[in-house]
Design an enzyme around this catalytic site. Structure first.
Site, PDB file in Angstrom:
ATOM      1  N   HIS A  39      -7.561 -28.869  -7.284  1.00 47.60           N
ATOM      2  CA  HIS A  39      -6.965 -29.481  -8.481  1.00 47.60           C
ATOM      3  C   HIS A  39      -6.856 -28.477  -9.619  1.00 47.60           C
ATOM      4  CE1 HIS A  39     -11.212 -30.753  -9.791  1.00 47.60           C
ATOM      5  NE2 HIS A  39     -10.774 -30.017 -10.781  1.00 47.60           N
ATOM      6  N   ASN A  67     -11.153 -28.925  -4.554  1.00 49.67           N
ATOM      7  CA  ASN A  67     -10.076 -29.565  -3.761  1.00 49.67           C
ATOM      8  C   ASN A  67      -8.700 -29.070  -4.193  1.00 49.67           C
ATOM      9  OD1 ASN A  67      -9.729 -30.741  -6.229  1.00 49.67           O
ATOM     10  ND2 ASN A  67     -10.134 -32.832  -5.568  1.00 49.67           N
ATOM     11  N   ASP A  69      -7.126 -30.875 -20.604  1.00 49.48           N
ATOM     12  CA  ASP A  69      -7.573 -32.205 -20.199  1.00 49.48           C
ATOM     13  C   ASP A  69      -8.749 -32.700 -21.045  1.00 49.48           C
ATOM     14  OD1 ASP A  69      -8.965 -30.726 -17.120  1.00 49.48           O
ATOM     15  OD2 ASP A  69      -9.402 -30.337 -19.230  1.00 49.48           O
ATOM     16  N   GLU A 113      -5.360 -34.225  -9.419  1.00 50.36           N
ATOM     17  CA  GLU A 113      -5.994 -34.291  -8.111  1.00 50.36           C
ATOM     18  C   GLU A 113      -4.950 -34.171  -6.996  1.00 50.36           C
ATOM     19  OE1 GLU A 113     -10.143 -35.346  -9.302  1.00 50.36           O
ATOM     20  OE2 GLU A 113      -9.084 -34.036  -7.924  1.00 50.36           O
TER      21      GLU A 113
HETATM   22  O1  LIG Z   1     -14.887 -24.230 -13.511  1.00 47.20           O
HETATM   23  P1  LIG Z   1     -15.485 -25.410 -12.759  1.00 47.20           P
HETATM   24  O2  LIG Z   1     -16.647 -26.016 -13.477  1.00 47.20           O
HETATM   25  O3  LIG Z   1     -15.752 -25.075 -11.316  1.00 47.20           O
HETATM   26  O4  LIG Z   1     -14.354 -26.549 -12.788  1.00 47.20           O
HETATM   27  C1  LIG Z   1     -13.173 -26.353 -12.061  1.00 47.20           C
HETATM   28  C2  LIG Z   1     -12.119 -27.312 -12.575  1.00 47.20           C
HETATM   29  O5  LIG Z   1     -12.635 -28.657 -12.631  1.00 47.20           O
HETATM   30  C3  LIG Z   1     -12.338 -29.200 -13.937  1.00 47.20           C
HETATM   31  O6  LIG Z   1     -13.474 -29.041 -14.747  1.00 47.20           O
HETATM   32  C4  LIG Z   1     -11.957 -30.650 -13.828  1.00 47.20           C
HETATM   33  O7  LIG Z   1     -12.925 -31.273 -13.061  1.00 47.20           O
HETATM   34  C5  LIG Z   1     -11.206 -28.379 -14.435  1.00 47.20           C
HETATM   35  O8  LIG Z   1     -11.035 -28.500 -15.828  1.00 47.20           O
HETATM   36  C6  LIG Z   1     -11.667 -27.020 -14.003  1.00 47.20           C
HETATM   37  O9  LIG Z   1     -10.616 -26.073 -14.028  1.00 47.20           O
END
Ligand SMILES: O=P(O)(O)OC[C@H]1O[C@](O)(CO)[C@@H](O)[C@@H]1O
EC number: 3.5.99.6
Length: 233
Positions: free
Chosen positions: A130, A128, A62, A135
Site C-alpha cells: 500500500h 502489502n 493521510d 490498500e
Molecule cells: O514506514 P512504516 O511504519 O513501515 O509504514 C509504511 C506505510 O504504512 C503507513 O503508515 C500506513 O499504514 C503509510 O503511511 C506508510 O508509508
C-alpha cells in the site's frame, strides 16, 4: 525507476536528505509528505539541518479517521513532533480526521492538491504494497478518499497504540491518482518485511492488487532501499 541501494536506514536517510537539500536549492515549492516509521530518520536530519522550509507548502498523504490533531497517534501530531515543530512550513496540510463530512473534506483536499501541485512526493510502502492508506484493490484512478484499513495494516500500525482495539479502522488518504500527479516521487523502504512489496513494486505486474506497482507508470521515481528490502529484487 531509479533505485538507490544503501547499507542501512541511516545511509538511506542521508541519501534522502541530499535529495531534499537539492530540491530546496532548486526552489521546490510543494512537498508531499508521509508518516510511519520509515521517514523518521529523514525528518530528524531535516529538523537538525539549516534548511529553510518557510517558503514551502507541505501536503500529507493521510490521516486516521476519528483522531484530531492533538491526539498523539494522529498523523498531524506525528508531523508536528518529527518535523513541523522544528521546521515551520509556509503552510502544512494534513487531512482532517474529525471533519463533519469526510467526503466533502476529501474533495476539498484534492482541490488543495490541484492548487498546490506537488513537486516532490515522499512515500513509504506497506508490507502489502500500500501507498498512503491505499490498500490492495484501490483503483489507480482513486483521488482523496475514505479508506477501510486491512487487518494487515491495522496489525502493522498497532505497535504505535496502547492496544489493537485503539487502532482506527478507517483513514482518509490521498488516492493513487492524487499521488501520481506529483512531478517527482521518492519512495523509501527498509527491512526484510518490505522485500516482497519492493520486488512486486519494481518487477511485478502493474496491478491494483499491489498499489505501489503503479509507480512503474511514473517517469520520475527514485526508490531508496536498504539491503534487506532489496533482497528479492
Ligand atoms: O514506514 P512504516 O511504519 O513501515 O509504514 C509504511 C506505510 O504504512 C503507513 O503508515 C500506513 O499504514 C503509510 O503511511 C506508510 O508509508
Amino acid at each position: 525507476m531509479k533505485i538507490i541501494k544503501v547499507k542501512n536506514p541511516a545511509e538511506g536517510a542521508q541519501k534522502a536528505f541530499d535529495i531534499y537539500q537539492d530540491a530546496l536549492n532548486h526552489g521546490v515549492k510543494v512537498l508531499g509528505l508521509a508518516t510511519g516509521a520509515t521517514p523518521i530518520a529523514l525528518y530528524e536530519k531535516l529538523s537538525d539541518s539549516t534548511l529553510d522550509f518557510s517558503n514551502v507548502t507541505s501536503i500529507n498523504l493521510d490521516e486516521y479517521l476519528g483522531l484530531d490533531g492533538n491526539n498523539e497517534q494522529s498523523y498531524r501530531y506525528f508531523m508536528n513532533q518529527h518535523l513541523f515543530n522544528k521546521k515551520p512550513f509556509k503552510k502544512s496540510y494534513v487531512p482532517n480526521g474529525i471533519s463533519e463530512n469526510h467526503e466533502a473534506m476529501a474533495v476539498q483536499y484534492d482541490q488543495i492538491i490541484s492548487e498546490n501541485p506537488i513537486d516532490l512526493q515522499l512515500l513509504g510502502i506497506g508490507r502489502n504494497g500500500h501507498i498512503g492508506f491505499n490498500e490492495p484493490g484501490t483503483p489507480f484512478t482513486s483521488t482523496t478518499h475514505v479508506v477501510n484499513l486491512t487487518q494487515s495494516t491495522i496489525d502493522a500500525n498497532a505497535r504505535f497504540f496502547e492496544n489493537e482495539s485503539d487502532v482506527p479502522t478507517q483513514a482518509i488518504s490521498m488516492g493513487i491518482a492524487s499521488v501520481m500527479t506529483a512531478k517527482n516521487i521518492l519512495l523509501l523502504a527498509y527491512g526484510a518485511d518490505k522485500a516482497d512489496a519492493v520486488a512486486a513494486t519494481v518487477n511485478g505486474p502493474i496491478t491494483e492488487q499491489v498499489p505501489a506497482s503503479v509507480l512503474q507508470n511514473h517517469k520520475n521515481v527514485t526508490i531508496i532501499i536498504d539491503e534487506a528490502a532489496a533482497m528479492k529484487l
